[in-house]
Design a protein around this motif. Structure first.
Motif, PDB file in Angstrom:
ATOM      1  N   ASP A  44       1.674   0.961   7.003  1.00  0.00           N
ATOM      2  CA  ASP A  44       2.855   1.561   6.376  1.00  0.00           C
ATOM      3  C   ASP A  44       3.556   0.620   5.399  1.00  0.00           C
ATOM      4  O   ASP A  44       4.631   0.926   4.887  1.00  0.00           O
ATOM      5  N   ARG A  60      -6.060   7.889   2.027  1.00  0.00           N
ATOM      6  CA  ARG A  60      -4.932   7.442   1.208  1.00  0.00           C
ATOM      7  C   ARG A  60      -5.018   8.059  -0.182  1.00  0.00           C
ATOM      8  O   ARG A  60      -6.071   8.062  -0.820  1.00  0.00           O
ATOM      9  N   PRO A  95       2.214   6.805  -4.672  1.00  0.00           N
ATOM     10  CA  PRO A  95       3.054   6.027  -3.752  1.00  0.00           C
ATOM     11  C   PRO A  95       3.969   6.916  -2.928  1.00  0.00           C
ATOM     12  O   PRO A  95       4.393   7.982  -3.375  1.00  0.00           O
ATOM     13  N   ALA A  96       4.277   6.474  -1.710  1.00  0.00           N
ATOM     14  CA  ALA A  96       5.195   7.217  -0.841  1.00  0.00           C
ATOM     15  C   ALA A  96       6.636   6.793  -1.054  1.00  0.00           C
ATOM     16  O   ALA A  96       7.561   7.547  -0.725  1.00  0.00           O
ATOM     17  N   LYS A 108       4.760   6.181   5.995  1.00  0.00           N
ATOM     18  CA  LYS A 108       3.301   6.176   6.013  1.00  0.00           C
ATOM     19  C   LYS A 108       2.797   6.544   4.617  1.00  0.00           C
ATOM     20  O   LYS A 108       3.488   7.216   3.854  1.00  0.00           O
ATOM     21  N   PRO A 109       1.599   6.100   4.255  1.00  0.00           N
ATOM     22  CA  PRO A 109       1.090   6.438   2.920  1.00  0.00           C
ATOM     23  C   PRO A 109       0.830   7.927   2.762  1.00  0.00           C
ATOM     24  O   PRO A 109       0.556   8.628   3.743  1.00  0.00           O
ATOM     25  N   LYS A 110       0.930   8.404   1.542  1.00  0.00           N
ATOM     26  CA  LYS A 110       0.551   9.784   1.260  1.00  0.00           C
ATOM     27  C   LYS A 110      -0.965   9.910   1.333  1.00  0.00           C
ATOM     28  O   LYS A 110      -1.692   8.982   0.965  1.00  0.00           O
ATOM     29  N   THR A 111      -1.439  11.058   1.812  1.00  0.00           N
ATOM     30  CA  THR A 111      -2.873  11.255   1.968  1.00  0.00           C
ATOM     31  C   THR A 111      -3.324  12.494   1.190  1.00  0.00           C
ATOM     32  O   THR A 111      -2.509  13.331   0.796  1.00  0.00           O
ATOM     33  N   PRO A 150       0.792  -1.236   0.000  1.00  0.00           N
ATOM     34  CA  PRO A 150       0.000   0.000   0.000  1.00  0.00           C
ATOM     35  C   PRO A 150       0.822   1.283   0.000  1.00  0.00           C
ATOM     36  O   PRO A 150       0.240   2.374  -0.048  1.00  0.00           O
ATOM     37  N   VAL A 151       2.148   1.181   0.049  1.00  0.00           N
ATOM     38  CA  VAL A 151       3.011   2.364   0.154  1.00  0.00           C
ATOM     39  C   VAL A 151       4.023   2.432  -0.989  1.00  0.00           C
ATOM     40  O   VAL A 151       4.285   3.507  -1.533  1.00  0.00           O
TER      41      VAL A 151
END
Length: 449
Positions: A184, A369, A373-374, A387-390, A140-141
């Motif tokens: 994360d 979210r 991608p972070a 942590k993911p970008k929001t 997810p990141v």
């Protein structure tokens, strides 16, 4: 004495029956009995594991236009066995990952101009599992990082751009029933047929923590409770009752909560967690109802679980998927949207918070979210975490322009043999060796005569 009423923004969340014009009709859901969700959704597309005469296929539907489905449904058809699981990329709505009975994972791309017919050629082939591949989960990141879980007891991490296997975790003692990434993207949680729940960073072999899970014969599921270091599992008890546990991800030796019995139905429970509201949804295969709960993961001395309500239907659920929060309608205060298959129909279920104001409700729609991608894949492989970008949902989610991914297909068409195939090949080779040894003995006998 006055009855205490718990204060919550989500006490009155509801989902009404969908209107007929919002329901797809003509779905041909796969008939294979594997325990996965069989549906993946994003704001643009819906992917359904499709029933075909031979091999495996995925039907692709436009998420914004419900129709009567004909035989000309858009379809991916490259697998030689039934498709067991599928999931869209969190960063590119056009990329879909599938895993199958044929021991392969594959990456597919929905054409920019749409389908002109069935597509039987993937953009990437993932070869490495020795047996059937049952579950798939995108990181997810980090972009283009994918996890797969197989019936060879292994979890593998792939670079989907090159098809390279980057890491492999073989610490399971049974068939893997589920895999799920932490918030994360640093850690995976799995549940396996050996009745164990495990947390591990696949980049660090040998660092798995494990604990005893549900002791029933049937399989279970495990997932992270969003932004919290807590694990939620569903499964079956020793008397076949459906139940759940909650664990501290840092200490799996003893559950913080449970076992809590739910009911005695036979269908496997499919859990979905909304990390922005801490709402949990439980849909059972073969169940008409979908229960939902509010969880307080950081409550002291242990997490609290509050039943809110249930969506009730006379039609049994066969498959279900959850829309990412960026695809929810903030104007109607829709906080969760599920897509449920029953019979030949696929219906959207919109769970809403009733509010009188038509203004943006910031308290129920925190930044969610993003589709950006972070981390790059290389940063994640090197051990970086983030942590993911929001992004704010006020005014509606603004989709980023998708970047082009360059896939480097390997020129390797040699199939990975299943355990049964390997045993068969070994037996045939032994027969061949025995025959050749007999021929050599005959020749030696002739030479000595």
């Amino acid at each position: 004495m006055a009855k205490f009423v718990r204060s919550s923004k989500y006490r009155h969340v509801f989902a009404g029956p969908p209107r007929k014009e919002t329901v797809w009709d003509g779905v041909k859901l796969t008939k294979n009995a594997w325990d996965s969700n069989f549906v993946s959704v994003n704001p643009s597309w819906i992917a359904v594991s499709w029933q075909v005469g031979g091999g495996g296929a995925v039907g692709i539907l436009n998420a914004n236009t419900a129709t009567k489905i004909t035989d000309k449904v858009a379809m991916f058809t490259g697998h030689k066995g039934a498709i067991y699981d599928l999931e869209f990329s969190p960063f590119n709505d056009s990329l879909l990952a599938t895993v199958s009975e044929d021991c392969y994972g594959k990456i597919w791309k929905i054409p920019d101009g749409g389908f002109e017919g069935p597509i039987d050629k993937e953009v990437q082939n993932l070869k490495g599992h020795q047996r059937k591949v049952g579950y798939v989960a995108w990181n997810p990141v980090a972009e283009n990082v994918l996890a797969t879980g197989g019936t060879d007891f292994a979890v593998k991490i792939w670079d989907v751009t090159t098809g390279d296997e980057k890491f492999s975790f073989a610490g399971h003692g049974g068939i893997i029933n589920s895999i799920n990434w932490s918030y994360d993207g640093s850690t995976l949680v799995s549940f396996a047929k050996d009745k164990k729940v495990r947390c591990f960073d696949p980049r660090q072999p040998g660092t798995a923590a494990e604990g005893n899970g549900h002791q029933g014969v049937k399989g279970g599921r495990a997932l992270w409770l969003g932004k919290h270091d807590k694990i939620f599992t569903v499964g079956f008890g020793p008397s076949a009752e459906r139940q759940y546990f909650i664990y501290d991800a840092k200490n799996l030796s003893t559950p913080l909560v449970g076992p809590v019995n739910i009911d005695s139905s036979a269908g496997v429970l499919m859990p979905f967690y909304d990390e922005d509201s801490d709402l949990l949804f439980l849909a059972g295969k073969g169940d008409g109802n979908i229960r939902y709960y509010e969880i307080e993961p950081e409550a002291s001395p242990k997490p609290e679980v509050y039943f809110i309500s249930q969506y009730a239907s006379n039609e049994p659920t066969a498959a279900i998927g959850m829309m990412p929060k960026r695809g929810c309608d903030v104007n109607s205060n829709e906080i969760v949207k599920l897509f449920r298959v029953y019979g030949t129909k696929l219906e959207p279920l919109s769970f809403k918070v009733p509010r009188k104001s038509d203004l943006f409700q910031e308290d129920i729609f925190p930044d969610c979210r993003s589709d950006e991608p972070a981390l790059t894949a290389d940063q994640w492989y090197a051990g970086e975490n983030s942590k993911p970008k929001t992004k704010s949902l006020q005014g509606g989610f603004v989709k980023r322009e998708a970047t082009s991914t360059n896939f480097q297909m390997k020129d390797d068409n040699e199939p990975v043999l299943s355990e049964a195939d390997l045993k068969k090949e070994n037996a045939e080779l032994k027969k061949r060796v025995a025959y050749l040894e007999a021929e050599v003995a005959k020749l030696n006998a002739q030479l000595h005569n």
